[in-house]
Design a protein around this motif. Structure first.
Motif, short mmCIF file in Angstrom:
data_model
loop_
_atom_site.label_atom_id
_atom_site.label_comp_id
_atom_site.label_asym_id
_atom_site.label_seq_id
_atom_site.Cartn_x
_atom_site.Cartn_y
_atom_site.Cartn_z
N ALA A 184 0.82 -1.20 0.00
CA ALA A 184 0.00 0.00 0.00
C ALA A 184 0.86 1.26 0.00
CB ALA A 184 -0.94 -0.01 1.21
N PHE A 185 1.94 1.24 0.76
CA PHE A 185 2.86 2.37 0.84
C PHE A 185 3.43 2.71 -0.54
CE2 PHE A 185 7.34 3.70 1.30
CZ PHE A 185 7.22 4.84 2.08
N ARG A 186 3.90 1.67 -1.26
CA ARG A 186 4.51 1.93 -2.56
C ARG A 186 3.45 2.27 -3.62
NH1 ARG A 186 8.85 3.42 -2.10
NH2 ARG A 186 10.31 1.67 -1.97
N LEU A 187 2.32 1.57 -3.60
CA LEU A 187 1.27 1.88 -4.57
C LEU A 187 0.76 3.31 -4.39
CD1 LEU A 187 -0.89 -1.39 -4.74
CD2 LEU A 187 0.96 -0.66 -6.26
N ARG A 188 0.65 3.74 -3.15
CA ARG A 188 0.19 5.11 -2.90
C ARG A 188 1.19 6.11 -3.52
NH1 ARG A 188 -0.14 4.51 2.04
NH2 ARG A 188 1.65 5.66 2.86
N GLN A 189 2.48 5.82 -3.42
CA GLN A 189 3.47 6.69 -4.05
C GLN A 189 3.34 6.69 -5.57
OE1 GLN A 189 7.16 5.06 -2.44
NE2 GLN A 189 7.25 6.68 -0.90
N TRP A 190 2.92 5.57 -6.13
CA TRP A 190 2.75 5.47 -7.58
C TRP A 190 1.43 6.06 -8.06
CZ3 TRP A 190 4.31 -0.40 -8.31
CH2 TRP A 190 5.69 -0.54 -8.09
N GLY A 191 0.54 6.40 -7.15
CA GLY A 191 -0.75 6.93 -7.54
C GLY A 191 -1.79 5.88 -7.83
N TRP A 192 -1.63 4.70 -7.24
CA TRP A 192 -2.61 3.62 -7.38
C TRP A 192 -3.49 3.65 -6.13
CZ3 TRP A 192 -0.74 -1.47 -10.00
CH2 TRP A 192 0.15 -1.17 -11.04
N PRO A 193 -4.79 3.88 -6.24
CA PRO A 193 -5.61 4.14 -5.06
C PRO A 193 -6.19 2.92 -4.36
CG PRO A 193 -6.89 4.57 -7.03
CD PRO A 193 -5.50 4.22 -7.49
N LEU A 194 -6.29 1.77 -5.05
CA LEU A 194 -7.04 0.64 -4.50
C LEU A 194 -6.26 -0.66 -4.58
CD1 LEU A 194 -10.63 1.09 -6.01
CD2 LEU A 194 -9.91 1.62 -3.67
N ILE A 195 -6.55 -1.55 -3.62
CA ILE A 195 -6.11 -2.95 -3.65
C ILE A 195 -7.35 -3.81 -3.47
CG2 ILE A 195 -4.75 -4.75 -2.52
CD1 ILE A 195 -2.93 -2.49 -1.43
N ASP A 196 -7.59 -4.69 -4.41
CA ASP A 196 -8.72 -5.61 -4.28
C ASP A 196 -8.38 -6.72 -3.29
OD1 ASP A 196 -11.07 -7.11 -4.76
OD2 ASP A 196 -10.10 -8.23 -6.38
N ALA A 197 -9.26 -6.96 -2.33
CA ALA A 197 -9.07 -8.03 -1.36
C ALA A 197 -10.16 -9.09 -1.48
CB ALA A 197 -9.04 -7.47 0.07
N GLN A 198 -11.00 -8.98 -2.49
CA GLN A 198 -12.01 -9.97 -2.86
C GLN A 198 -13.12 -10.09 -1.83
OE1 GLN A 198 -9.82 -13.56 -3.91
NE2 GLN A 198 -9.13 -12.65 -5.82
N VAL A 199 -12.92 -10.91 -0.79
CA VAL A 199 -13.99 -11.24 0.16
C VAL A 199 -13.51 -10.91 1.57
CG1 VAL A 199 -15.49 -13.06 1.04
CG2 VAL A 199 -14.82 -13.07 -1.37
N GLU A 200 -14.38 -10.32 2.37
CA GLU A 200 -13.97 -9.88 3.69
C GLU A 200 -13.73 -11.04 4.64
OE1 GLU A 200 -17.82 -9.07 6.47
OE2 GLU A 200 -17.33 -7.47 5.06
N ASN A 201 -12.84 -10.81 5.59
CA ASN A 201 -12.70 -11.67 6.76
C ASN A 201 -12.27 -10.78 7.92
OD1 ASN A 201 -9.76 -11.52 6.94
ND2 ASN A 201 -9.66 -12.95 5.22
N PRO A 202 -12.35 -11.24 9.16
CA PRO A 202 -12.06 -10.37 10.30
C PRO A 202 -10.66 -9.76 10.25
CG PRO A 202 -13.25 -12.31 11.03
CD PRO A 202 -12.92 -12.55 9.59
N HIS A 203 -9.68 -10.54 9.79
CA HIS A 203 -8.30 -10.04 9.74
C HIS A 203 -8.19 -8.85 8.79
CE1 HIS A 203 -3.96 -9.96 9.67
NE2 HIS A 203 -3.94 -10.21 8.37
N LEU A 204 -8.80 -8.95 7.62
CA LEU A 204 -8.75 -7.84 6.66
C LEU A 204 -9.46 -6.61 7.19
CD1 LEU A 204 -9.44 -9.75 3.31
CD2 LEU A 204 -7.21 -9.09 4.26
N LEU A 205 -10.61 -6.83 7.83
CA LEU A 205 -11.36 -5.69 8.37
C LEU A 205 -10.57 -4.98 9.46
CD1 LEU A 205 -14.95 -7.24 8.54
CD2 LEU A 205 -14.02 -5.69 6.79
N ARG A 206 -9.87 -5.74 10.29
CA ARG A 206 -9.06 -5.10 11.33
C ARG A 206 -7.93 -4.27 10.74
NH1 ARG A 206 -9.90 -10.13 14.01
NH2 ARG A 206 -7.93 -10.95 13.17
N MET A 207 -7.50 -4.62 9.54
CA MET A 207 -6.41 -3.89 8.91
C MET A 207 -6.91 -2.72 8.05
SD MET A 207 -3.41 -6.53 7.88
CE MET A 207 -2.39 -5.09 7.53
N GLY A 208 -8.22 -2.49 8.04
CA GLY A 208 -8.73 -1.32 7.35
C GLY A 208 -9.48 -1.60 6.07
N ALA A 209 -9.70 -2.87 5.74
CA ALA A 209 -10.48 -3.17 4.54
C ALA A 209 -11.90 -2.66 4.68
CB ALA A 209 -10.49 -4.68 4.28
N VAL A 210 -12.51 -2.29 3.56
CA VAL A 210 -13.88 -1.79 3.57
C VAL A 210 -14.66 -2.49 2.46
CG1 VAL A 210 -13.25 0.47 4.48
CG2 VAL A 210 -13.30 0.11 2.00
#
Length: 249
Positions: A184-210
């Protein structure tokens, strides 16, 4: 369900049905069959579709609603973990060990999961995409030396300015979180706004997935995948990210 499920023809150039035609139960199941040819895979990702199946099933194609995503400026690390990173010697690189990360994702035991969806066919398909410069791995090493141990990583597919995450793994506590934060740090520097995480799980949500409605997700990726991207190895462009940088101030 079988009457409504679309079966793909053999031609890898054949279009997918619109994602809006996906089933609600199971959520997002859109089509079956076809193959894992690079042209078909890239076409799938451009249209918000991904393969997910096991050895006992035909190839299944999915586009769930809603979609789980990370904004590249929205990955969350706990205060405790950031304190750990400040004293860490871990270093994050890209495309230096794609097969190792892929195999670690396939073999790492996961709670509630029997076996792996990364079948031999899937492994071959993503290794092929990597050789073509479309699939990438992010690796976390315990140090900067050539023989440093791999402690975590993730892999996924890049189309245009969109990164579609496929799987991540920790070989030491916090390894996958560090890989995701560095990506995310490097993509943000490149101007890429999103990362697809497909399907939610508690671990992803705790890390800020929406959750993002599928219609909005398709609109966003329609624009992003049509933009110039970074085809080929990311090793030099990504460089190295010291884990302590991810802790912030």
């Amino acid at each position: 369900m079988s009457l409504r499920l679309y079966w793909l023809p053999a031609d890898p150039r054949a279009p997918f049905p619109p994602a809006e035609h996906a089933l609600r139960d199971p959520d997002g199941l859109l089509a079956a069959g076809g193959d894992l040819h690079p042209q078909r895979l890239l076409n799938a990702y451009r249209h918000g579709i991904f393969p997910w199946f096991n050895d006992e099933q035909p190839i299944l194609w999915w586009s769930p609603d809603p979609r789980t995503v990370f904004h590249t400026d929205g990955v969350h690390l706990t205060r405790r973990f950031r304190r750990t990173l400040r004293g860490s010697g871990w270093v994050v690189r890209a495309d230096t060990a794609f097969a190792r990360v892929l195999d670690a994702c396939a073999t790492q035991p996961r709670p509630g999961q029997d076996g792996t969806w990364i079948t031999d066919d899937m492994r071959a398909a993503y290794l092929g995409l990597h050789r073509l410069g479309h699939a990438h791995s992010i690796e976390v090493y315990d140090g900067a030396s050539a023989d440093a141990a791999l402690v975590g990583g993730l892999y996924g597919v890049a189309v245009g300015r969109m990164f579609f995450g496929e799987s991540m793994v920790s070989l030491a506590s916090g390894g996958s979180k560090t890989a995701l934060a560095a990506l995310a740090f490097r993509l943000r520097q490149w101007g890429w706004p999103l990362i697809d995480a497909q399907v939610e799980n508690p671990h992803l949500l705790r890390m800020g997935a929406v959750s993002m409605p599928r219609a909005e997700f398709l609109d966003r990726i329609g624009a992003l995948t049509g933009q110039p991207g970074r085809i080929g190895p990311w090793t030099d462009d990504f460089g190295h990210v010291e884990a302590r940088v991810l802790a912030g101030d």
